[in-house]
Design a protein around this motif. Structure first.
Motif, PDB file in Angstrom:
ATOM      1  N   TYR A 100       0.813  -1.210   0.000  1.00 55.81           N
ATOM      2  CA  TYR A 100       0.000   0.000   0.000  1.00 55.81           C
ATOM      3  C   TYR A 100       0.851   1.267   0.000  1.00 55.81           C
ATOM      4  N   TYR A 101       2.021   1.223   0.623  1.00 56.42           N
ATOM      5  CA  TYR A 101       2.898   2.392   0.668  1.00 56.42           C
ATOM      6  C   TYR A 101       3.316   2.847  -0.721  1.00 56.42           C
ATOM      7  N   GLU A 102       3.473   1.899  -1.615  1.00 50.46           N
ATOM      8  CA  GLU A 102       4.021   2.188  -2.935  1.00 50.46           C
ATOM      9  C   GLU A 102       2.985   2.728  -3.922  1.00 50.46           C
ATOM     10  N   LEU A 103       1.715   2.669  -3.577  1.00 52.64           N
ATOM     11  CA  LEU A 103       0.663   3.080  -4.500  1.00 52.64           C
ATOM     12  C   LEU A 103       0.334   4.561  -4.334  1.00 52.64           C
ATOM     13  N   ASP A 104       0.052   5.235  -5.449  1.00 48.52           N
ATOM     14  CA  ASP A 104      -0.421   6.610  -5.367  1.00 48.52           C
ATOM     15  C   ASP A 104      -1.938   6.596  -5.188  1.00 48.52           C
ATOM     16  N   CYS A 105      -2.543   7.770  -5.040  1.00 48.50           N
ATOM     17  CA  CYS A 105      -3.987   7.844  -4.748  1.00 48.50           C
ATOM     18  C   CYS A 105      -4.843   7.224  -5.845  1.00 48.50           C
ATOM     19  N   GLU A 106      -4.426   7.336  -7.076  1.00 45.64           N
ATOM     20  CA  GLU A 106      -5.210   6.776  -8.175  1.00 45.64           C
ATOM     21  C   GLU A 106      -5.190   5.244  -8.133  1.00 45.64           C
ATOM     22  N   LYS A 107      -4.006   4.693  -7.933  1.00 45.05           N
ATOM     23  CA  LYS A 107      -3.882   3.231  -7.882  1.00 45.05           C
ATOM     24  C   LYS A 107      -4.490   2.657  -6.606  1.00 45.05           C
ATOM     25  N   ILE A 108      -4.434   3.458  -5.550  1.00 44.37           N
ATOM     26  CA  ILE A 108      -4.977   2.952  -4.293  1.00 44.37           C
ATOM     27  C   ILE A 108      -6.499   2.874  -4.344  1.00 44.37           C
ATOM     28  N   THR A 109      -7.116   3.679  -5.190  1.00 43.73           N
ATOM     29  CA  THR A 109      -8.568   3.584  -5.394  1.00 43.73           C
ATOM     30  C   THR A 109      -8.912   2.246  -6.033  1.00 43.73           C
ATOM     31  N   ASP A 110      -8.111   1.840  -7.009  1.00 40.66           N
ATOM     32  CA  ASP A 110      -8.317   0.521  -7.618  1.00 40.66           C
ATOM     33  C   ASP A 110      -8.088  -0.591  -6.598  1.00 40.66           C
ATOM     34  N   ARG A 111      -7.100  -0.402  -5.742  1.00 42.65           N
ATOM     35  CA  ARG A 111      -6.803  -1.407  -4.726  1.00 42.65           C
ATOM     36  C   ARG A 111      -7.959  -1.507  -3.725  1.00 42.65           C
ATOM     37  N   PHE A 112      -8.556  -0.368  -3.389  1.00 37.22           N
ATOM     38  CA  PHE A 112      -9.711  -0.380  -2.481  1.00 37.22           C
ATOM     39  C   PHE A 112     -10.864  -1.162  -3.095  1.00 37.22           C
ATOM     40  N   LYS A 113     -11.096  -0.955  -4.380  1.00 45.14           N
ATOM     41  CA  LYS A 113     -12.182  -1.682  -5.050  1.00 45.14           C
ATOM     42  C   LYS A 113     -11.922  -3.183  -5.015  1.00 45.14           C
ATOM     43  N   ALA A 114     -10.668  -3.571  -5.230  1.00 46.31           N
ATOM     44  CA  ALA A 114     -10.321  -4.995  -5.171  1.00 46.31           C
ATOM     45  C   ALA A 114     -10.482  -5.531  -3.752  1.00 46.31           C
ATOM     46  N   ASP A 115     -10.055  -4.742  -2.766  1.00 48.73           N
ATOM     47  CA  ASP A 115     -10.207  -5.167  -1.374  1.00 48.73           C
ATOM     48  C   ASP A 115     -11.679  -5.285  -0.982  1.00 48.73           C
ATOM     49  N   LEU A 116     -12.482  -4.362  -1.470  1.00 47.50           N
ATOM     50  CA  LEU A 116     -13.915  -4.396  -1.186  1.00 47.50           C
ATOM     51  C   LEU A 116     -14.553  -5.648  -1.794  1.00 47.50           C
ATOM     52  N   CYS A 150       2.831   7.497  14.790  1.00 47.43           N
ATOM     53  CA  CYS A 150       2.822   8.918  14.413  1.00 47.43           C
ATOM     54  C   CYS A 150       2.947   9.135  12.909  1.00 47.43           C
ATOM     55  N   GLN A 151       3.214   8.088  12.174  1.00 45.73           N
ATOM     56  CA  GLN A 151       3.417   8.242  10.740  1.00 45.73           C
ATOM     57  C   GLN A 151       2.085   8.460  10.028  1.00 45.73           C
ATOM     58  N   VAL A 152       2.103   9.406   9.086  1.00 51.91           N
ATOM     59  CA  VAL A 152       0.923   9.687   8.276  1.00 51.91           C
ATOM     60  C   VAL A 152       1.365   9.693   6.816  1.00 51.91           C
ATOM     61  N   TYR A 153       0.688   8.914   5.989  1.00 49.16           N
ATOM     62  CA  TYR A 153       1.013   8.818   4.573  1.00 49.16           C
ATOM     63  C   TYR A 153      -0.174   9.322   3.769  1.00 49.16           C
ATOM     64  N   THR A 154       0.101  10.168   2.781  1.00 49.92           N
ATOM     65  CA  THR A 154      -0.996  10.760   2.009  1.00 49.92           C
ATOM     66  C   THR A 154      -1.739   9.714   1.204  1.00 49.92           C
ATOM     67  N   ASN A 155      -1.026   8.740   0.642  1.00 46.99           N
ATOM     68  CA  ASN A 155      -1.725   7.721  -0.141  1.00 46.99           C
ATOM     69  C   ASN A 155      -2.615   6.846   0.755  1.00 46.99           C
ATOM     70  N   LEU A 156      -2.174   6.598   1.971  1.00 44.92           N
ATOM     71  CA  LEU A 156      -3.006   5.818   2.890  1.00 44.92           C
ATOM     72  C   LEU A 156      -4.196   6.636   3.371  1.00 44.92           C
ATOM     73  N   ASN A 157      -4.032   7.957   3.431  1.00 44.03           N
ATOM     74  CA  ASN A 157      -5.175   8.815   3.753  1.00 44.03           C
ATOM     75  C   ASN A 157      -6.227   8.742   2.657  1.00 44.03           C
ATOM     76  N   CYS A 158      -5.775   8.596   1.413  1.00 42.54           N
ATOM     77  CA  CYS A 158      -6.719   8.409   0.304  1.00 42.54           C
ATOM     78  C   CYS A 158      -7.527   7.126   0.512  1.00 42.54           C
ATOM     79  N   TYR A 159      -6.844   6.064   0.888  1.00 37.62           N
ATOM     80  CA  TYR A 159      -7.510   4.780   1.148  1.00 37.62           C
ATOM     81  C   TYR A 159      -8.484   4.925   2.326  1.00 37.62           C
ATOM     82  N   ASN A 160      -8.028   5.601   3.383  1.00 31.46           N
ATOM     83  CA  ASN A 160      -8.877   5.792   4.559  1.00 31.46           C
ATOM     84  C   ASN A 160     -10.125   6.600   4.221  1.00 31.46           C
ATOM     85  N   GLU A 161      -9.980   7.559   3.337  1.00 31.04           N
ATOM     86  CA  GLU A 161     -11.128   8.362   2.920  1.00 31.04           C
ATOM     87  C   GLU A 161     -12.157   7.487   2.194  1.00 31.04           C
ATOM     88  N   LEU A 162     -11.656   6.569   1.384  1.00 27.06           N
ATOM     89  CA  LEU A 162     -12.548   5.633   0.690  1.00 27.06           C
ATOM     90  C   LEU A 162     -13.266   4.720   1.689  1.00 27.06           C
TER      91      LEU A 162
END
Length: 180
Positions: A100-116, A150-162
């Motif tokens: 998940y760390y390696e994915l950008d927000c666009e790819k992480i949206t696809d990953r969320f759909k697959a996880d769902l 304490c770590q916050v990653y922007t791409n993971l925030n995209c996933y969390n928003e989904l």
């Protein structure tokens, strides 16, 4: 001491020593935790080695020393086997997170759909505020929580928003309610 007892002690001692070395290397380099069990295993191994020395100096204590050696090496071996399971689990979590760390927000949206689709939704809680009861509460909805400290990653925030939108739309629950 009969031959069978000598072989048992030899196997216990060598196994405990070998696993201690393996766990020491893996616990400190591959994972980011310092297990107290490893320190206890070292102490029990030391007790076993000390008893080996006492075994040869006092003939009256040989029977007692044999029992203590078997117990000390056995406990050391059990602690090391427990640590192997912990280290393995920690490595598996790290491997899953690295995807998940390696994915950008666009790819992480696809990953969320697959996880769902696979019913394997994750939530990545992090930041300065603790997650409270989030892990327990979010599990009720079939979502696995990963606490990142304490770590916050922007791409993971995209996933969390989904995930947050999914919970709001499908389950009619606000993610902030799950922190309580």
């Amino acid at each position: 001491m009969n031959a069978r007892t000598k072989y048992i002690l030899l196997i216990l001692g060598i196994s405990a020593f070998g696993l201690s070395i393996y766990n020491k290397y893996n616990a400190y380099t591959e994972t980011s935790f310092n297990p107290v069990e490893l320190e206890y295993a070292k102490v029990f191994f030391g007790i076993g080695i000390f008893c080996v020395g006492l075994y040869y100096f006092n003939k009256n204590w040989r029977n007692l020393m044999t029992k203590i050696m078997i117990g000390a090496f056995g406990i050391c071996l059990i602690l090391n086997l427990y640590l192997i399971a912990q280290i393995y689990e920690s490595k598996q979590i790290q491997n899953r997170l690295s995807e998940y760390y390696e994915l950008d927000c666009e790819k992480i949206t696809d990953r969320f759909k697959a996880d769902l689709k696979n019913n394997e939704i994750k939530y990545f809680s992090g930041g300065l505020v603790g997650s409270g009861n989030l892990s327990e509460n979010i599990k009720k909805y079939g979502i696995e929580n990963f606490e990142l400290g304490c770590q916050v990653y922007t791409n993971l925030n995209c996933y969390n928003e989904l995930v947050s939108n999914y919970l709001k739309d499908q389950k009619n629950i606000n993610i902030n309610e799950l922190y309580e």
